[in-house]
Design an enzyme around this catalytic site. Structure first.
Site, mmCIF file in Angstrom:
data_model
loop_
_atom_site.group_PDB
_atom_site.id
_atom_site.type_symbol
_atom_site.label_atom_id
_atom_site.label_comp_id
_atom_site.label_asym_id
_atom_site.label_seq_id
_atom_site.Cartn_x
_atom_site.Cartn_y
_atom_site.Cartn_z
ATOM 1 N N LYS A 22 -4.543 -7.165 7.831
ATOM 2 C CA LYS A 22 -5.537 -6.634 6.889
ATOM 3 C C LYS A 22 -4.944 -6.506 5.489
ATOM 4 C CE LYS A 22 -7.410 -2.113 5.659
ATOM 5 N NZ LYS A 22 -6.345 -1.704 4.730
ATOM 6 N N ASN A 23 -3.777 -5.870 5.396
ATOM 7 C CA ASN A 23 -3.277 -5.554 4.057
ATOM 8 C C ASN A 23 -2.747 -6.780 3.317
ATOM 9 O OD1 ASN A 23 -4.070 -2.947 4.320
ATOM 10 N ND2 ASN A 23 -2.029 -2.114 4.763
ATOM 11 N N CYS A 117 -9.465 5.111 2.304
ATOM 12 C CA CYS A 117 -9.237 6.272 3.162
ATOM 13 C C CYS A 117 -8.810 7.477 2.329
ATOM 14 C CB CYS A 117 -8.130 5.966 4.179
ATOM 15 S SG CYS A 117 -8.621 4.782 5.417
ATOM 16 N N ARG A 122 -4.379 9.390 -4.601
ATOM 17 C CA ARG A 122 -3.909 8.006 -4.521
ATOM 18 C C ARG A 122 -3.906 7.420 -5.935
ATOM 19 N NH1 ARG A 122 -6.137 5.008 0.823
ATOM 20 N NH2 ARG A 122 -4.264 3.806 0.445
ATOM 21 N N ASP A 306 1.337 4.005 8.291
ATOM 22 C CA ASP A 306 0.090 3.564 8.927
ATOM 23 C C ASP A 306 0.167 3.577 10.456
ATOM 24 O OD1 ASP A 306 -0.955 3.267 6.438
ATOM 25 O OD2 ASP A 306 -1.052 1.083 6.443
ATOM 26 N N ARG A 398 -13.168 -1.207 9.335
ATOM 27 C CA ARG A 398 -12.595 -1.732 8.089
ATOM 28 C C ARG A 398 -11.324 -2.532 8.360
ATOM 29 N NH1 ARG A 398 -10.610 2.355 4.680
ATOM 30 N NH2 ARG A 398 -9.656 0.496 3.873
HETATM 31 C C1 UD1 Z 1 -0.581 0.292 1.030
HETATM 32 C C2 UD1 Z 1 -1.447 0.071 2.233
HETATM 33 C C3 UD1 Z 1 -1.604 1.371 3.020
HETATM 34 C C4 UD1 Z 1 -0.251 1.987 3.336
HETATM 35 C C5 UD1 Z 1 0.600 2.116 2.067
HETATM 36 C C6 UD1 Z 1 2.021 2.578 2.344
HETATM 37 C C7 UD1 Z 1 -2.945 -1.643 1.406
HETATM 38 C C8 UD1 Z 1 -4.323 -2.018 1.005
HETATM 39 N N1 UD1 Z 1 -2.760 -0.369 1.794
HETATM 40 O O1 UD1 Z 1 -1.289 1.221 0.204
HETATM 41 O O2 UD1 Z 1 -2.288 1.060 4.232
HETATM 42 O O3 UD1 Z 1 -0.448 3.274 3.879
HETATM 43 O O4 UD1 Z 1 0.680 0.826 1.413
HETATM 44 O O5 UD1 Z 1 2.653 1.695 3.203
HETATM 45 O O6 UD1 Z 1 -2.037 -2.464 1.426
HETATM 46 N N2 UD1 Z 1 1.722 5.852 -5.735
HETATM 47 C C9 UD1 Z 1 1.693 6.442 -6.971
HETATM 48 N N3 UD1 Z 1 1.260 5.695 -8.036
HETATM 49 C C10 UD1 Z 1 0.847 4.406 -7.897
HETATM 50 C C11 UD1 Z 1 0.888 3.815 -6.625
HETATM 51 C C12 UD1 Z 1 1.313 4.562 -5.555
HETATM 52 O O7 UD1 Z 1 2.046 7.609 -7.126
HETATM 53 O O8 UD1 Z 1 0.482 3.801 -8.911
HETATM 54 C C13 UD1 Z 1 2.189 6.627 -4.562
HETATM 55 C C14 UD1 Z 1 1.097 6.849 -3.527
HETATM 56 O O9 UD1 Z 1 0.315 8.001 -3.837
HETATM 57 C C15 UD1 Z 1 1.899 6.983 -2.249
HETATM 58 C C16 UD1 Z 1 3.106 6.054 -2.479
HETATM 59 O O10 UD1 Z 1 3.167 5.843 -3.884
HETATM 60 O O11 UD1 Z 1 2.381 8.311 -2.131
HETATM 61 C C17 UD1 Z 1 3.030 4.712 -1.792
HETATM 62 O O12 UD1 Z 1 1.797 4.111 -2.095
HETATM 63 P P1 UD1 Z 1 1.579 2.532 -2.082
HETATM 64 O O13 UD1 Z 1 2.725 1.841 -1.416
HETATM 65 O O14 UD1 Z 1 1.208 2.104 -3.447
HETATM 66 O O15 UD1 Z 1 0.302 2.428 -1.171
HETATM 67 P P2 UD1 Z 1 -0.855 1.386 -1.303
HETATM 68 O O16 UD1 Z 1 -0.306 0.081 -1.783
HETATM 69 O O17 UD1 Z 1 -2.020 1.955 -2.044
#
Ligand code: UD1
Length: 425
Positions: A22-23, A117, A122, A306, A398
């Site tokens: 998915k991701n 979610c 986020r 996850d 999803r």
């Molecule tokens: C992706 C995955 C999600 C998984 C996560 C962590 C997708 C669509 N989703 O989410 O299923 O749980 O990786 O493995 O691929 N953060 C910030 N600022 C930012 C970006 C992130 O503070 O600009 C923080 C987030 O709040 C979180 C951490 O960094 O605490 C990691 O987030 P991130 O790896 O970016 O998650 P996603 O890519 O959104």
């Protein structure tokens, strides 16, 4: 509204074939916006996030032709829009990839705020930091994000947090930029898959999967190629943990066993078994109550957040008291309240939850609070005594292809039934 009705206590036995990730899929689909041509993508998971992304791409002017349930061609020669509607982007988190991709292609994009979610705050500040480093001006307000650049120029991008999404998004933005971009951040398998996809289409990205990714900007991505999405590490991990939770014996096919090592290590530590059978196949089995273990979720190659809820189900009936520390998302223990309705003994506070193993769970009506929580509740229903009803299936649909069929094939007694009224989300 549908619900899943599960009659438990079934040890899962048999084979399961893992779908495409998915991701990775939700990043590869927007990445096609960088191509001026036609490409074919297969091993796409048949899930609602993929369908919504395809609808968005069509709105932007892409022509999509489905070849089968899991394969399509996308023609992005006539992209006419650079504005993705809020009602579509708010349905899922990965809509943020439209910013990097459309900024890369059009140098000007407006996208509604991403949804997804509810796992706590986020933010996307790190994505924005990366776009700005390449020369974009980004404005956030009124539920929208607008990013513009006269031109994008490669740069060294230092992100303050390990972020899968920001790493991929900056990579998308940099593919057609002038010069070289260097990102020193996440090295997760889905990032490697997106880089492989882009390289297949004509990009020049090196080092994905290591600490440093180097992107040499190219003038054009040609398309004219076929790409197969990597197997879903989280789906595979879900079935591995379901095998242990149910004291079953499951052979997981079409998985990359290297990506599953953080889970395999914990399964062995619990006294269950995992054997790499070769040929992208892993057997996981458990013949006794698993031992307690402590878990801390971390960026890859650490234990994935996850899979934290699914592991929580295993620990709810393990021997002794286990502790999970969730270091990525601030609100990822909502599922523990649902498990407690089924007789689990879990105390969650902040980023820590304590699991006192009980002998067994008992069936109850429960509500999926998010995608992976939903998968965890299905596993809980399969191992519980009596009948469990799982509601809010939209979360689960999803991200999991044919989930109840896959569990049914392993022996679970699980049916999807329609119900007029389900609890409001
Ligand atoms: C992706 C995955 C999600 C998984 C996560 C962590 C997708 C669509 N989703 O989410 O299923 O749980 O990786 O493995 O691929 N953060 C910030 N600022 C930012 C970006 C992130 O503070 O600009 C923080 C987030 O709040 C979180 C951490 O960094 O605490 C990691 O987030 P991130 O790896 O970016 O998650 P996603 O890519 O959104």
């Amino acid at each position: 509204m549908d619900k899943l009705v599960i009659t438990g206590k079934t040890p899962l036995k048999g084979d399961v074939i893992i779908s495409g990730a998915k991701n990775a899929a939700v990043a590869i689909l927007p990445a096609t916006l960088l191509i001026d041509g036609v490409c074919t993508i297969d091993n796409l998971p048949n899930i609602s996030d993929v369908k919504i992304f395809c609808d968005i791409l069509k709105e932007l002017g892409a022509k999509i032709t489905w070849i089968s349930e899991n394969e399509l061609t996308i023609d992005t020669r006539n992209i006419s829009e650079n504005n993705a509607p809020l009602d579509m982007t708010s349905k899922f988190r990965a809509s943020y990839y439209l910013i990097g991709a459309l900024l890369g292609r059009c140098k000007n994009v407006t996208v509604g705020m991403p949804g997804g979610c509810k796992l706590g705050a986020r933010p996307i500040d790190q994505h924005i930091k990366g776009f700005e480093a390449l020369g974009a001006k980004v404005d956030v307000g009124q539920g929208k994000i607008t990013a513009k650049a006269d031109k994008l120029v490669g740069n060294s991008v230092y992100l303050d947090i390990v972020s899968v999404g920001a790493t991929i998004n900056v990579m998308l933005c940099a593919v057609l930029a002038e010069g070289t971009t260097i990102i020193d951040n996440a090295k997760e398998p889905n990032i490697v898959d997106v880089a492989n996809f882009l390289n297949t289409m004509g990009a020049d990205i090196r080092g994905a999967g290591t600490d440093v990714i180097k992107i040499n900007g190219v003038k054009k991505l040609h398309g004219n190629a076929t790409y197969s999405v990597v197997p879903d590490q989280i789906e595979a991990g879900t079935f591995m943990l379901a095998a242990v939770a149910s004291r079953g014996d499951v052979t997981i096919k079409n998985c990359i066993t290297k990506h599953l090592e953080p889970i395999t290590a914990k399964i062995l530590e619990m006294g269950a078994y995992a054997e790499d059978l070769g040929g992208d196949t892993l057997r996981v089995w458990c013949d006794k109550t698993p031992n307690k273990v402590n878990i801390k979720t971390l960026p890859y190659p650490g234990f994935p957040t996850d899979l934290q809820p699914q592991m929580g189900v295993v620990l709810s009936t393990a021997n002794g008291t286990s502790i999970i520390n969730e270091s990525i998302w601030e609100s990822r223990f909502q599922y523990t309240e649902e498990l407690n309705k089924m007789g689990a003994k879990i105390t969650a506070q902040g980023k820590t939850a304590i699991f006192e193993g009980v002998e067994s769970l008992s069936g109850a009506p429960v509500y999926a609070t998010d995608l992976r929580a939903g998968a965890a509740l299905i596993i809980a229903g399969i191992i519980a005594d009596g009948k469990t009803e799982v509601y809010n299936l939209n979360h689960i649909d999803r991200g999991y292809e044919n989930i109840e069929e896959k569990f049914r094939k392993l022996g679970a007694n699980i049916q999807r039934v329609s119900e007029e009224v389900a609890k409001d989300e």
